[in-house]
Design an enzyme around this catalytic site. Structure first.
Site, PDB file in Angstrom:
ATOM      1  N   LYS A  78      -5.114  -5.506   2.288  1.00 17.59           N
ATOM      2  CA  LYS A  78      -3.215  -5.121   2.649  1.00 17.59           C
ATOM      3  C   LYS A  78      -2.556  -6.333   3.299  1.00 17.59           C
ATOM      4  O   LYS A  78      -2.805  -6.829   4.020  1.00 17.59           O
ATOM      5  CB  LYS A  78      -3.207  -3.664   3.964  1.00 17.59           C
ATOM      6  N   SER A 158       1.954   3.765   4.351  1.00 19.32           N
ATOM      7  CA  SER A 158       2.547   2.303   4.280  1.00 19.32           C
ATOM      8  C   SER A 158       1.694   1.428   3.150  1.00 19.32           C
ATOM      9  O   SER A 158       1.797   0.746   2.445  1.00 19.32           O
ATOM     10  CB  SER A 158       2.907   1.409   5.042  1.00 19.32           C
ATOM     11  N   SER A 182       0.155   5.889   8.053  1.00 17.72           N
ATOM     12  CA  SER A 182       0.620   5.013   7.202  1.00 17.72           C
ATOM     13  C   SER A 182      -1.048   4.763   6.213  1.00 17.72           C
ATOM     14  O   SER A 182      -1.461   4.535   5.558  1.00 17.72           O
ATOM     15  CB  SER A 182       0.608   4.028   7.963  1.00 17.72           C
TER      16      SER A 182
END
Length: 492
Positions: A78, A158, A182
């Site tokens: 990420k 997210s 998330s």
């Protein structure tokens, strides 16, 4: 030969150990898949040369018997995790072309164990979002589609890039972060497994901060076993993070297949929301039945302060974000937009660098921390947080081993479908997940079924502090009963 991108992480690990294929072959297969899936926009940076070098190093270690537990395993990272000399932007214009001179603790541990980085993954800007639509690199497309439809769906957020990449077979696992859901919400939207560990289990050092008392790193993977393998490498004490907890990291994989007989599973009545889709209700009941059939005992429990969790979260998280994001000013790193003086330079840089959702949360946070409002909002929200934590403690004190809830209030929705005029509509996606962050507990999302249009739906299990093993044992029961969920390939 088997399509190497269809393997689970555990299968790939075993195949590498048997020398059925090399780490380089495994990596090349995933690099080819990434190239073919650029339309999903899961990756914001591909690192093929670096991946090949890491794979060759892993092959050399495997050949001498020195391979780590993740030797040769291709992972996506990420874009919130600092990767040394490799662009890290938190998917925000304000970080520009930032190349960190240091490596995050979590990724350092993954490379120590032999993992291979295939690229940096898309996410909501500064991890603020539930659909991966706030990224400055554009939205991620969910590899799942509704039956008979070509509408592009969100993968959740997210950590949307992490979930989409794992679901589409672009990497065998991915790092993610969870501040209010998330990891778990995107996992539920994409038919993958995501675990948010107990607060303090994984180091936050080198991860771009959103809300420091809520943020926690964790993995997204294809199976419960895979997520257990990854968490073992990601977790651990770090003296550089004062919130990191100094306790041994268990071998989580041993929890897979462990008996759940006699475990008490709490079903919280407050999670039965008005207007909850019948398919979510059915899935929840089905999940409870599967656990019961495996010998667990179901008990109704009460978490009376649940209804205050979302409003309290959307005070605490923006307050911490407004403080954390004050450091992005165009002076030391990242993008800069000059002005006639330093104050104007700050204003110009932040106006051009931050997206609309990030600005909204900074303004909310600054407002609730301002003189005259601090007691009315922030202090009260922190008191609510204490009550939420106490609800869970009382529940666990009654002998409950874990709590079963839905992971999301719906399946994945279309890109641009929600939150346009009313951001609260988007915030409601976190309704089942924020309590876990507010209480600092571990939570796992496991795919458990599909809606009427064939989209995956997930269930969430919430555990006692530092009892991730119980979540893995229970999660695997659901996984075995529900089966695996793989999208039909349409993107290549």
């Amino acid at each position: 030969m088997t399509d190497l991108t269809s393997l689970t992480l555990a299968e790939a690990r075993d195949g590498l150990a048997r020398k059925s294929f090399t780490a380089l072959e495994l990596t090349e297969a995933h690099l080819t898949a990434i190239e073919a899936a650029r339309g999903l926009n899961a990756f914001v940076l591909e690192t093929p040369e670096q991946a090949r070098k890491m794979a060759q190093a892993a092959d050399a270690q495997i050949a001498t018997g020195d391979g780590g537990p993740l030797a040769g395993i291709p992972l996506g990272i990420k874009d919130l995790f600092a990767t040394k000399d490799t662009r890290t932007t938190a998917c925000s214009k304000i970080l520009g072309d930032f190349h960190p001179p240091y490596e995050s603790t979590v990724t350092t541990q993954l490379w120590r164990d032999g993992a291979v980085m295939v690229g940096k993954l898309n996410n909501d800007e500064f991890a603020m979002g539930s659909s991966n639509e706030t990224s400055c690199f554009g939205p991620v497309v969910n590899p799942w589609r509704r039956a008979g439809s070509e509408t592009k769906l969100v993968p959740g957020g997210s950590s949307g890039g992490s979930a989409a990449a794992v679901a589409a077979g672009l990497c065998l696992g991915a790092t993610a972060t969870d501040t209010g859901g998330s990891i778990r919400q995107p996992a539920a939207f994409t038919g993958t497994v995501g675990i948010k560990p107990t607060y303090g289990r994984c180091s936050r050092w080198g991860i771009v901060a959103f809300a420091s008392s809520l943020d926690q790193a964790g993995p997204i993977a294809r199976t419960v076993r895979d997520s257990a393998i990854l968490l073992r490498s990601m977790a651990g004490h770090d003296p550089k993070d004062t919130t990191s907890v100094d306790r041994p990291v268990p071998n989580y994989e041993t929890a897979i297949g462990a008996s759940v007989k006699g475990m008490k599973i709490g079903i919280p009545k407050e999670y039965r929301l008005e207007g909850m889709p019948p398919e979510i209700e059915r899935l929840w009941t089905q999940g409870a039945e599967w656990l019961k059939a495996s010998g667990a005992e179901l008990v109704e429990v009460s978490l009376p302060h649940t209804k205050y969790a979302l409003p309290a979260y959307y005070i605490v998280a923006p307050a911490e974000a407004s403080s954390n994001l004050a450091r992005y000013d165009g002076v030391r790193y990242g993008a800069r937009v000059n002005g006639r003086n330093i104050v104007e330079m700050y204003e110009n840089t932040r106006a051009a660098g931050f997206g609309a959702e990030v600005k909204r949360r900074i303004m909310i946070g600054t407002y609730v921390l301002s003189a005259g409002y601090y007691d009315a909002y922030y202090l009260r929200a922190q008191k609510v947080r204490t009550l939420i934590k106490r609800d869970f403690e009382q529940c666990f004190d009654q002998g409950v081993s874990a709590i079963l809830t839905p992971a999301t209030p719906s399946a994945a929705f279309g890109i641009g479908e929600k939150g346009g005029a009313d951001p609260v509509e988007m915030y409601l996606n976190d309704i089942f997940t924020v309590t876990v962050n507010m209480a600092g507990l571990p939570g796992i999302a496991v795919p458990a079924g599909a809606d009427g249009q064939g989209l995956p739906l997930g269930l969430q299990l919430i555990g006692r502090p530092f009892d991730e093993e119980t979540l893995f044992s229970l999660g695997e029961v659901i996984e075995q009963a529900a089966g695996r969920f793989t999208p039909k390939k349409w993107w290549a």
